[in-house]
Design a protein around this motif. Sequence first.
Motif, PDB file in Angstrom:
ATOM      1  N   ASN A  23      -0.684   1.327  10.862  1.00  0.00           N
ATOM      2  CA  ASN A  23      -1.369   0.412   9.944  1.00  0.00           C
ATOM      3  C   ASN A  23      -0.775   0.570   8.550  1.00  0.00           C
ATOM      4  O   ASN A  23      -0.259   1.627   8.200  1.00  0.00           O
ATOM      5  CB  ASN A  23      -2.857   0.719   9.900  1.00  0.00           C
ATOM      6  CG  ASN A  23      -3.535   0.402  11.212  1.00  0.00           C
ATOM      7  OD1 ASN A  23      -2.957  -0.181  12.101  1.00  0.00           O
ATOM      8  ND2 ASN A  23      -4.785   0.803  11.323  1.00  0.00           N
ATOM      9  N   ARG A  24      -0.847  -0.511   7.760  1.00  0.00           N
ATOM     10  CA  ARG A  24      -0.293  -0.485   6.404  1.00  0.00           C
ATOM     11  C   ARG A  24      -1.330  -0.978   5.416  1.00  0.00           C
ATOM     12  O   ARG A  24      -2.046  -1.929   5.693  1.00  0.00           O
ATOM     13  CB  ARG A  24       0.948  -1.364   6.321  1.00  0.00           C
ATOM     14  CG  ARG A  24       2.053  -0.841   7.214  1.00  0.00           C
ATOM     15  CD  ARG A  24       3.328  -1.588   7.086  1.00  0.00           C
ATOM     16  NE  ARG A  24       3.924  -1.600   5.766  1.00  0.00           N
ATOM     17  CZ  ARG A  24       4.732  -0.666   5.281  1.00  0.00           C
ATOM     18  NH1 ARG A  24       5.006   0.384   5.994  1.00  0.00           N
ATOM     19  NH2 ARG A  24       5.260  -0.790   4.080  1.00  0.00           N
ATOM     20  N   LEU A  25      -1.394  -0.329   4.261  1.00  0.00           N
ATOM     21  CA  LEU A  25      -2.253  -0.757   3.173  1.00  0.00           C
ATOM     22  C   LEU A  25      -1.389  -1.546   2.199  1.00  0.00           C
ATOM     23  O   LEU A  25      -0.421  -1.003   1.645  1.00  0.00           O
ATOM     24  CB  LEU A  25      -2.886   0.457   2.485  1.00  0.00           C
ATOM     25  CG  LEU A  25      -3.804   1.292   3.367  1.00  0.00           C
ATOM     26  CD1 LEU A  25      -4.227   2.564   2.648  1.00  0.00           C
ATOM     27  CD2 LEU A  25      -5.009   0.494   3.798  1.00  0.00           C
ATOM     28  N   VAL A  26      -1.723  -2.820   2.024  1.00  0.00           N
ATOM     29  CA  VAL A  26      -0.883  -3.704   1.217  1.00  0.00           C
ATOM     30  C   VAL A  26      -1.725  -4.518   0.232  1.00  0.00           C
ATOM     31  O   VAL A  26      -2.936  -4.617   0.354  1.00  0.00           O
ATOM     32  CB  VAL A  26      -0.051  -4.662   2.104  1.00  0.00           C
ATOM     33  CG1 VAL A  26       0.904  -3.883   2.997  1.00  0.00           C
ATOM     34  CG2 VAL A  26      -0.937  -5.554   2.941  1.00  0.00           C
ATOM     35  N   CYS A  27      -1.032  -5.145  -0.711  1.00  0.00           N
ATOM     36  CA  CYS A  27      -1.682  -6.033  -1.673  1.00  0.00           C
ATOM     37  C   CYS A  27      -1.971  -7.381  -1.009  1.00  0.00           C
ATOM     38  O   CYS A  27      -1.477  -7.668   0.085  1.00  0.00           O
ATOM     39  CB  CYS A  27      -0.773  -6.222  -2.894  1.00  0.00           C
ATOM     40  SG  CYS A  27       0.794  -7.035  -2.517  1.00  0.00           S
ATOM     41  N   ALA A  28      -2.752  -8.209  -1.669  1.00  0.00           N
ATOM     42  CA  ALA A  28      -3.125  -9.510  -1.113  1.00  0.00           C
ATOM     43  C   ALA A  28      -1.919 -10.416  -0.850  1.00  0.00           C
ATOM     44  O   ALA A  28      -1.837 -11.029   0.218  1.00  0.00           O
ATOM     45  CB  ALA A  28      -4.129 -10.194  -2.027  1.00  0.00           C
ATOM     46  N   PRO A  29      -0.948 -10.532  -1.778  1.00  0.00           N
ATOM     47  CA  PRO A  29       0.204 -11.401  -1.488  1.00  0.00           C
ATOM     48  C   PRO A  29       1.000 -10.957  -0.255  1.00  0.00           C
ATOM     49  O   PRO A  29       1.390 -11.783   0.570  1.00  0.00           O
ATOM     50  CB  PRO A  29       1.054 -11.314  -2.761  1.00  0.00           C
ATOM     51  CG  PRO A  29       0.080 -10.977  -3.840  1.00  0.00           C
ATOM     52  CD  PRO A  29      -0.924 -10.079  -3.180  1.00  0.00           C
ATOM     53  N   HIS A  30       1.225  -9.666  -0.106  1.00  0.00           N
ATOM     54  CA  HIS A  30       1.950  -9.195   1.076  1.00  0.00           C
ATOM     55  C   HIS A  30       1.111  -9.382   2.340  1.00  0.00           C
ATOM     56  O   HIS A  30       1.645  -9.688   3.411  1.00  0.00           O
ATOM     57  CB  HIS A  30       2.377  -7.734   0.913  1.00  0.00           C
ATOM     58  CG  HIS A  30       3.632  -7.575   0.134  1.00  0.00           C
ATOM     59  ND1 HIS A  30       3.667  -6.954  -1.089  1.00  0.00           N
ATOM     60  CD2 HIS A  30       4.895  -7.989   0.402  1.00  0.00           C
ATOM     61  CE1 HIS A  30       4.918  -6.974  -1.539  1.00  0.00           C
ATOM     62  NE2 HIS A  30       5.679  -7.614  -0.658  1.00  0.00           N
ATOM     63  N   ALA A  31      -0.197  -9.232   2.237  1.00  0.00           N
ATOM     64  CA  ALA A  31      -1.067  -9.440   3.402  1.00  0.00           C
ATOM     65  C   ALA A  31      -0.999 -10.884   3.878  1.00  0.00           C
ATOM     66  O   ALA A  31      -1.018 -11.145   5.085  1.00  0.00           O
ATOM     67  CB  ALA A  31      -2.504  -9.067   3.059  1.00  0.00           C
ATOM     68  N   ARG A  32      -0.918 -11.829   2.940  1.00  0.00           N
ATOM     69  CA  ARG A  32      -0.809 -13.245   3.322  1.00  0.00           C
ATOM     70  C   ARG A  32       0.436 -13.498   4.148  1.00  0.00           C
ATOM     71  O   ARG A  32       0.407 -14.229   5.133  1.00  0.00           O
ATOM     72  CB  ARG A  32      -0.784 -14.130   2.080  1.00  0.00           C
ATOM     73  CG  ARG A  32      -2.127 -14.591   1.625  1.00  0.00           C
ATOM     74  CD  ARG A  32      -2.022 -15.713   0.622  1.00  0.00           C
ATOM     75  NE  ARG A  32      -1.368 -15.326  -0.611  1.00  0.00           N
ATOM     76  CZ  ARG A  32      -1.962 -14.717  -1.619  1.00  0.00           C
ATOM     77  NH1 ARG A  32      -3.240 -14.405  -1.539  1.00  0.00           N
ATOM     78  NH2 ARG A  32      -1.299 -14.412  -2.709  1.00  0.00           N
ATOM     79  N   VAL A  33       1.538 -12.899   3.749  1.00  0.00           N
ATOM     80  CA  VAL A  33       2.805 -13.121   4.451  1.00  0.00           C
ATOM     81  C   VAL A  33       2.859 -12.338   5.758  1.00  0.00           C
ATOM     82  O   VAL A  33       3.124 -12.897   6.826  1.00  0.00           O
ATOM     83  CB  VAL A  33       3.992 -12.726   3.545  1.00  0.00           C
ATOM     84  CG1 VAL A  33       5.303 -12.805   4.309  1.00  0.00           C
ATOM     85  CG2 VAL A  33       4.028 -13.626   2.321  1.00  0.00           C
TER      86      VAL A  33
END
Length: 57
Positions: A23-33
């Motif tokens: 699993n990865r913890l990411v920011c909202a823009p990266h999560a969208r992609v």
Amino acid sequence: MTCAEDDCDRPVAVELHIPWRDNRLVCAPHARVLGRQDGVVADPIVERGDDLLESDR
């Protein structure tokens, strides 16, 4: 905590559950992609809800 993606200093807002890797913890823009890939589940981190909103950044 900052996004797990290289060269990104945005705050973590989403945990991505990725079947073929950790699993990865990411920011909202990266999560969208990244969340558009088949099998990936994007789970917003409730405490970080303000970081899901767009800013003037």
